[in-house]
Design an enzyme around this catalytic site. Structure first.
Site, PDB file in Angstrom:
ATOM      1  N   GLU A   1      -0.120  -5.506   6.048  1.00  0.00           N
ATOM      2  CA  GLU A   1       1.202  -5.546   5.402  1.00  0.00           C
ATOM      3  C   GLU A   1       2.118  -6.532   6.124  1.00  0.00           C
ATOM      4  O   GLU A   1       2.855  -7.289   5.496  1.00  0.00           O
ATOM      5  CB  GLU A   1       1.824  -4.142   5.411  1.00  0.00           C
ATOM      6  CG  GLU A   1       1.089  -3.175   4.494  1.00  0.00           C
ATOM      7  CD  GLU A   1       1.581  -1.743   4.572  1.00  0.00           C
ATOM      8  OE1 GLU A   1       1.261  -0.981   3.667  1.00  0.00           O
ATOM      9  OE2 GLU A   1       2.271  -1.388   5.547  1.00  0.00           O
TER      10      GLU A   1
ATOM     11  N   THR B   1       0.846  -1.205   0.000  1.00  0.00           N
ATOM     12  CA  THR B   1       0.000   0.000   0.000  1.00  0.00           C
ATOM     13  C   THR B   1       0.878   1.250   0.000  1.00  0.00           C
ATOM     14  O   THR B   1       1.910   1.289   0.674  1.00  0.00           O
ATOM     15  CB  THR B   1      -0.876   0.009   1.273  1.00  0.00           C
ATOM     16  OG1 THR B   1      -1.668  -1.173   1.285  1.00  0.00           O
ATOM     17  CG2 THR B   1      -1.807   1.223   1.302  1.00  0.00           C
TER      18      THR B   1
ATOM     19  N   GLY C   1       2.812   4.429   7.498  1.00  0.00           N
ATOM     20  CA  GLY C   1       2.391   5.805   7.214  1.00  0.00           C
ATOM     21  C   GLY C   1       1.002   5.852   6.590  1.00  0.00           C
ATOM     22  O   GLY C   1       0.242   6.787   6.825  1.00  0.00           O
ATOM     23  N   GLY C   2       0.674   4.824   5.812  1.00  0.00           N
ATOM     24  CA  GLY C   2      -0.648   4.757   5.186  1.00  0.00           C
ATOM     25  C   GLY C   2      -1.667   4.022   6.048  1.00  0.00           C
ATOM     26  O   GLY C   2      -2.829   3.870   5.646  1.00  0.00           O
TER      27      GLY C   2
ATOM     28  N   SER D   1       1.926   5.328  -2.067  1.00  0.00           N
ATOM     29  CA  SER D   1       2.109   6.015  -3.350  1.00  0.00           C
ATOM     30  C   SER D   1       3.171   5.331  -4.212  1.00  0.00           C
ATOM     31  O   SER D   1       3.078   5.350  -5.451  1.00  0.00           O
ATOM     32  CB  SER D   1       2.480   7.479  -3.114  1.00  0.00           C
ATOM     33  OG  SER D   1       3.647   7.579  -2.323  1.00  0.00           O
TER      34      SER D   1
ATOM     35  N   ASP E   1       6.161  -4.015  -1.515  1.00  0.00           N
ATOM     36  CA  ASP E   1       5.573  -2.943  -0.703  1.00  0.00           C
ATOM     37  C   ASP E   1       6.598  -1.826  -0.512  1.00  0.00           C
ATOM     38  O   ASP E   1       7.804  -2.041  -0.692  1.00  0.00           O
ATOM     39  CB  ASP E   1       5.131  -3.505   0.660  1.00  0.00           C
ATOM     40  CG  ASP E   1       4.136  -2.599   1.365  1.00  0.00           C
ATOM     41  OD1 ASP E   1       3.807  -1.517   0.841  1.00  0.00           O
ATOM     42  OD2 ASP E   1       3.672  -2.983   2.456  1.00  0.00           O
ATOM     43  N   GLY E   2       6.121  -0.672  -0.129  1.00  0.00           N
ATOM     44  CA  GLY E   2       6.977   0.478   0.165  1.00  0.00           C
ATOM     45  C   GLY E   2       7.352   0.515   1.632  1.00  0.00           C
ATOM     46  O   GLY E   2       7.137  -0.437   2.380  1.00  0.00           O
ATOM     47  N   ALA E   3       7.924   1.641   2.044  1.00  0.00           N
ATOM     48  CA  ALA E   3       8.278   1.840   3.457  1.00  0.00           C
ATOM     49  C   ALA E   3       8.434   3.335   3.714  1.00  0.00           C
ATOM     50  O   ALA E   3       8.669   4.118   2.787  1.00  0.00           O
ATOM     51  CB  ALA E   3       9.578   1.117   3.800  1.00  0.00           C
TER      52      ALA E   3
HETATM   53  C1  5RP Z   1       1.501   2.029   4.291  1.00  0.00           C
HETATM   54  C2  5RP Z   1       2.983   1.926   4.259  1.00  0.00           C
HETATM   55  C3  5RP Z   1       3.673   2.483   3.068  1.00  0.00           C
HETATM   56  O1  5RP Z   1       4.449   1.497   2.500  1.00  0.00           O
HETATM   57  C4  5RP Z   1       4.530   3.630   3.509  1.00  0.00           C
HETATM   58  O2  5RP Z   1       3.737   4.576   4.209  1.00  0.00           O
HETATM   59  C5  5RP Z   1       5.221   4.302   2.317  1.00  0.00           C
HETATM   60  O3  5RP Z   1       4.286   5.017   1.577  1.00  0.00           O
HETATM   61  P1  5RP Z   1       4.669   5.826   0.284  1.00  0.00           P
HETATM   62  O4  5RP Z   1       5.063   4.835  -0.756  1.00  0.00           O
HETATM   63  O5  5RP Z   1       3.390   6.569  -0.066  1.00  0.00           O
HETATM   64  O6  5RP Z   1       5.778   6.785   0.618  1.00  0.00           O
HETATM   65  O7  5RP Z   1       3.625   1.391   5.131  1.00  0.00           O
HETATM   66  O8  5RP Z   1       0.987   1.548   5.506  1.00  0.00           O
END
Ligand code: 5RP
Length: 219
Positions: free
Chosen positions: A103, A28, A96-97, A30, A81-83
């Site tokens: 996740e 999840t 953050g999301g 951007s 996934d992102g971080a």
């Molecule tokens: C969501 C997360 C996202 O991976 C993290 O917030 C990074 O988000 P982005 O790719 O928008 O910078 O952990 O729960």
């Protein structure tokens, strides 16, 4: 090169980890949104897709990609996934999301976890970004007091409910010098559903979008 272009670079590089017939877990955020945008042309190679949030599910389905319930799935071959932060040890800070619980479940079930970030997310020590913690609503004040005892400054993420019906505390000013120890310690506090430290199950591969290209760190 903007931060978004670096995110897109990392996301596109992660497509190379897709092999024929795999079950793919989708994270999840951007950065993952760029990955999802590129996925339709490869979707025919996937046996199944599962998602870590209602938000990603909606985006995948809007692009014609069927999303299976994780309850019907017995393994995930690849999780992307992102971080919010990542270290060279492949420890992550996430949430953050607000999707951290699902996740962590998908990352835990995955044979391989590829984390995609832009260069700004790479840190020496986790904790500059406030640590998200998913909490059962009735335990909000209790957990907040435990966070203050631990040296943090918890802030309730108002007007936000997770996909699991819980709340998020964003804990500021924690020094996460030992992510493995802190993840274990916070996991013992009743009322905490999930801590946004991903150290025990960190990434297997970190794909970093930089202004001059893509850098990859692995185990
Ligand atoms: C969501 C997360 C996202 O991976 C993290 O917030 C990074 O988000 P982005 O790719 O928008 O910078 O952990 O729960």
């Amino acid at each position: 090169m903007t931060q978004d272009e670096q995110k897109r670079r990392a996301a596109i590089a992660a497509l190379d980890y897709i092999e024929d017939g795999i079950t793919l877990g989708v994270g999840t955020g951007s950065t993952v949104d760029f990955f999802i945008d590129a996925l339709p042309r490869l979707a025919h190679r996937l046996a199944a897709v599962v998602s870590s949030s209602e938000r990603s599910t909606a985006k995948l389905e809007s692009l014609g990609i069927e999303v299976k319930s994780f309850a019907e799935i017995d393994r995930i071959d690849l999780y992307v996934d992102g971080a919010d932060e990542a270290t060279k040890h492949l420890h992550l800070l996430k949430g953050g999301g607000g999707a951290l619980t699902r996740e962590k479940v998908l990352a835990g079930a995955a044979r391989r976890f590829v984390c995609i970030v832009d260069a700004s997310k790479v840190v020496g020590t986790l904790g500059r970004f406030p640590l998200p913690i998913e909490v059962v609503p009735m335990a909000r004040s209790f957990v907040a007091r435990q966070m203050i005892k631990a040296g943090g400054e918890p802030v309730w993420r108002k007007d936000f409910v997770t996909d699991n019906g819980n709340i998020i505390l964003d804990v500021h000013n924690l020094k996460i010098a030992n992510p493995l120890e802190l993840e274990t310690r916070f996991n013992q506090i009743p009322g905490i559903v999930t801590v946004g430290i991903f150290a025990h199950r960190g990434a297997d591969v970190l794909v970093i979008g930089e202004k001059d290209g893509v850098r990859t760190l692995g185990r």
